[in-house]
Design an enzyme around this catalytic site. Structure first.
Site, mmCIF file in Angstrom:
data_model
loop_
_atom_site.group_PDB
_atom_site.id
_atom_site.type_symbol
_atom_site.label_atom_id
_atom_site.label_comp_id
_atom_site.label_asym_id
_atom_site.label_seq_id
_atom_site.Cartn_x
_atom_site.Cartn_y
_atom_site.Cartn_z
ATOM 1 N N HIS A 249 58.730 3.140 63.613
ATOM 2 C CA HIS A 249 58.452 2.944 62.189
ATOM 3 C C HIS A 249 59.783 2.649 61.505
ATOM 4 O O HIS A 249 60.773 3.309 61.773
ATOM 5 C CB HIS A 249 57.812 4.218 61.617
ATOM 6 C CG HIS A 249 57.193 4.041 60.277
ATOM 7 N ND1 HIS A 249 57.934 3.791 59.146
ATOM 8 C CD2 HIS A 249 55.897 4.070 59.874
ATOM 9 C CE1 HIS A 249 57.113 3.685 58.106
ATOM 10 N NE2 HIS A 249 55.870 3.849 58.521
ATOM 11 N N ARG A 269 56.822 1.156 50.130
ATOM 12 C CA ARG A 269 56.991 -0.301 50.028
ATOM 13 C C ARG A 269 55.723 -0.951 49.473
ATOM 14 O O ARG A 269 55.784 -1.866 48.668
ATOM 15 C CB ARG A 269 57.364 -0.887 51.389
ATOM 16 C CG ARG A 269 58.839 -0.676 51.727
ATOM 17 C CD ARG A 269 59.171 -1.056 53.160
ATOM 18 N NE ARG A 269 58.626 -0.082 54.106
ATOM 19 C CZ ARG A 269 57.961 -0.384 55.218
ATOM 20 N NH1 ARG A 269 57.773 -1.648 55.550
ATOM 21 N NH2 ARG A 269 57.510 0.561 56.003
#
Ligand code: FAD
Length: 630
Positions: A249, A269
């Site tokens: 990740h 995000r």
């Protein structure tokens, strides 16, 4: 003593995350006596930690969404190596499974007109993740547990016992599956608290044990993720596919050192957070690969407009699939443009008002305040890649979840199974995967039980052998320390089988894993059987080791870069390799074998969902000619 407590069940589900609970509900609904086993406390699984949400093409926020768009996104995310049938079932059935959760009592966040709200995530064309703030997994587990309790109450009303049809064994670790010939006959394990043994006699086992992250030092995974289910499957004659594909990740915490690896949700995000390097540059614009260029903004202005007007703008490259973002961060840090603690900056403070951040990302706000003394409403976070998810796993029949290989009566669902996500999983696709394939595995395990005449029985000699293996580390003295061995294993995997790989290092890794194998055979644990974590780790090590060997072997074999597998010496995706699954098996002597198998060919009506020009980026000329001919 070698006293062994015995239990009889129709279906035993190993794992109490989303996949396990959903499978158990289905087995119980099919009238099967069902046991749920969890290594940790009931309710504490990775599923509970999932933050962002569950992907399902309900079309609540953008009505253009449907299963075909979701299917396409999933195949693109996995770089076309996904088992297409799993991706199809997943995209088609996910909405139903989410709506069903509401009938179990789930409370999702809402849109203004009262529908289940859906948020944006990397690789998903439309807002698609059903969520509850950034605590979606908690709601998912809470709801599934509530459903189990309500089923137990029904059973109580009918039989006078809450546990007559469904029983939870928490803090119980399974160490071995029992076979009768090629058929599953039971599962052997121990209570972590007392160290006492138990034997489940059962003709059907559903593996739902989650991931393998603890073989890496920097990981978002918690202590119980030692690849137990993967190893149990291998040892019982099942096969694993594509174990080279691990998801790093892009955003784990990098500071302070004690929490390095803890996840920073992609929702940051999705909700507007941007990545910058030490020069203050939004570097992701430099890292958009050709295959994705059409779908991503070329300027910051366009990317920013997308958050409010997604129909007329393209998404910012911060929302590329995870493998792309993780590699980009890795490159920036290597080029000397990293943050002080060795990551990059993730900033949401200049993008959203403080009260919005606190409302939409409450856990992240809390996590950074508590662990790093950083106020994310005022300052950027420092983040870097962390080992997060394993795409590889038990090779299963896509419709039923039945394990391939020689064994019968073994099923797998959730992260422990392989195929669905190809070479890279999209965020949010795991929670929906758990529900879709958990249900299917529970259903088909039950149906399998119905086909049986005489039930398989565990052999006394196998039960005694399992007990002996489990007791061996306690019986030995002065052997290897389990904690040292785990650190050494993590060093091999992190340094030599990490995010960027090279042939020489992988060969070296395999050699070192052989050395570790010999040392693990001599592991010893001090103390007795009462709650003894050193002993527990000693038993987990052999699982970590065999699974790591599969990963390293497959990573050396696959001479291309795709999704969660990056070879510095073979930096491009190869259409030839796209046609290959790498299948791992174990022989009687405990040696790992690797075999190439063709990736199943997509059905024509599914191929037709893609532009020819897009297929040309992934397929060989020969395959394209076949497509044209149809
Ligand atoms: P898990 O939930 O991992 O449960 C495994 C179970 O197996 C546990 O109960 C464990 O105790 C048990 N077990 C393991 N070994 C044994 C054994 N030997 N004997 C008995 N029991 C055993 N995915 C998304 O889709 N969206 C997200 O927003 C998201 N966020 C995430 C955030 C974090 C921090 C992490 C770590 C993961 C996240 N993921 C997310 C991934 C997702 O949560 C996991 O892939 C998923 O929950 C796995 O579910 P599972 O049911 O397969 O197994």
């Amino acid at each position: 003593s070698t006293k062994i407590e015995r239990h009889l069940y129709d279906v035993v589900v190993i794992g109490a995350g989303g996949a396990g609970l959903r499978a158990a509900i289905e087995a119980r609904l099919a009238g099967k006596r069902t046991a749920i086993i969890s290594k940790s406390l009931f309710g504490k699984a990775h599923t509970v930690m999932a933050e962002g949400g569950a992907a399902a093409a309900m079309g609540n926020v953008n009505s253009n969404d449907n299963w075909m768009v979701h299917f396409r996104d999933t195949m693109r995310g996995g770089k076309f190596l996904n088992n297409f049938r799993m991706a199809e079932l997943h995209a088609k059935e996910a909405p139903e499974r989410i709506w069903e959760l509401e009938t179990y009592g789930a409370l999702f966040d809402r849109t203004k007109d009262g529908k289940i709200s859906q948020r944006n995530f990397g690789g998903h064309e439309y807002p698609r993740l059903a969520h509850v703030g950034d605590r979606t997994g908690l709601e998912l587990i809470r709801t599934l547990q509530q459903k189990i309790v309500s089923l137990q109450q029904e059973d109580f009303a009918e039989t006078g016992s809450y546990e007559s049809r469904i029983r939870v064994f928490q803090e119980t670790t399974i160490t071995e599956l029992m076979l009768d010939g090629d058929r599953v006959a039971g599962a052997f394990g121990y209570y972590r608290e007392s160290g006492e043994f138990l034997l489940f006699e059962t003709p059907a086992v559903v593996l739902a044990t989650g991931g393998v992250g603890r073989s890496y030092k920097v990981t978002s995974n918690s202590w119980e993720y030692t690849g137990d289910g993967h190893a149990l499957a291998l040892r019982s004659g099942a096969t694993l596919i594509n174990m080279e594909f691990l998801q790093f990740h892009p955003t784990g915490m990098v500071w302070p050192p004690s929490v390095k690896g803890i996840l920073v949700t992609e929702s940051v995000r999705g909700d507007g957070g941007v990545l910058r390097n030490s020069d203050g540059k939004r570097f992701m614009f430099d890292y958009v690969p050709d295959v994705f260029r059409k779908q991503y903004a070329e300027t910051e202005e366009e990317g920013d407009r997308w958050y409010t007007d997604p129909d007329n703008n393209r998404r910012p490259p911060e929302l590329l699939p995870r493998d792309e973002v993780a590699r980009a961060i890795n490159s920036e840090v290597k080029a000397g443009r990293g943050s002080p603690a060795g990551g990059v900056f993730l900033d949401v403070s200049t993008r959203l008002p403080a009260e919005q951040i606190i409302k939409r990302l409450p856990s992240m706000h809390h996590q950074f305040k508590e662990l790093a003394d950083v106020d994310i409403t005022k300052e950027p976070m420092e983040v870097g890649p962390t080992c997060h998810y394993v795409m590889g796993g038990v090779e299963v029949d896509p419709d039923t979840g039945a394990a391939f290989g020689t064994v019968q009566g073994l099923f797998a669902a959730g992260e422990v199974s392989g195929g669905m996500h190809g070479s890279n999983r999209l965020g949010g696709n795991s929670l929906s995967d758990l529900l879709v394939f958990g249900k299917r595995a529970g259903e088909h395990a039950s149906a399998y039980v119905d086909t049986l005449g005489v039930r398989p029985k565990p052999a006394k000699i196998d039960v005694a052998a399992a007990a002996e293996v489990a007791l061996a580390p306690l019986a030995r003295s002065g052997g290897e320390n389990p904690y040292t061995l785990q650190q050494d294993l993590q060093a091999v995997m992190g340094d030599l089988v990490g995010i960027i790989r090279r042939a020489g290092e992988l060969t070296d890794a395999l050699k070192r894993l052989q050395e570790l194998k010999a040392r693990v055979a001599n592991v010893s644990a001090d103390g007795g059987r009462l709650y003894n974590p050193g002993w527990h780790l000693a038993l987990d090590l052999r699982n970590m080791l065999v699974v790591s060997e599969c990963t390293a072997k497959a990573a050396l074999e696959r001479e291309e870069s795709r999704g969660g597998h990056t070879r510095e010496d073979f930096p491009v995706m190869s259409p030839e390799w796209r046609r290959v699954n790498l299948v791992c098996s174990l022989d009687e002597a405990g040696e790992v074998h690797l075999e190439r198998k063709p990736v199943p060919r997509m059905r024509t009506e599914l191929i037709d969902l893609f532009d020819r020009s897009e297929l040309a980026k992934y397929m060989t000329d020969e395959e394209l000619a076949e497509v044209e001919a149809e």
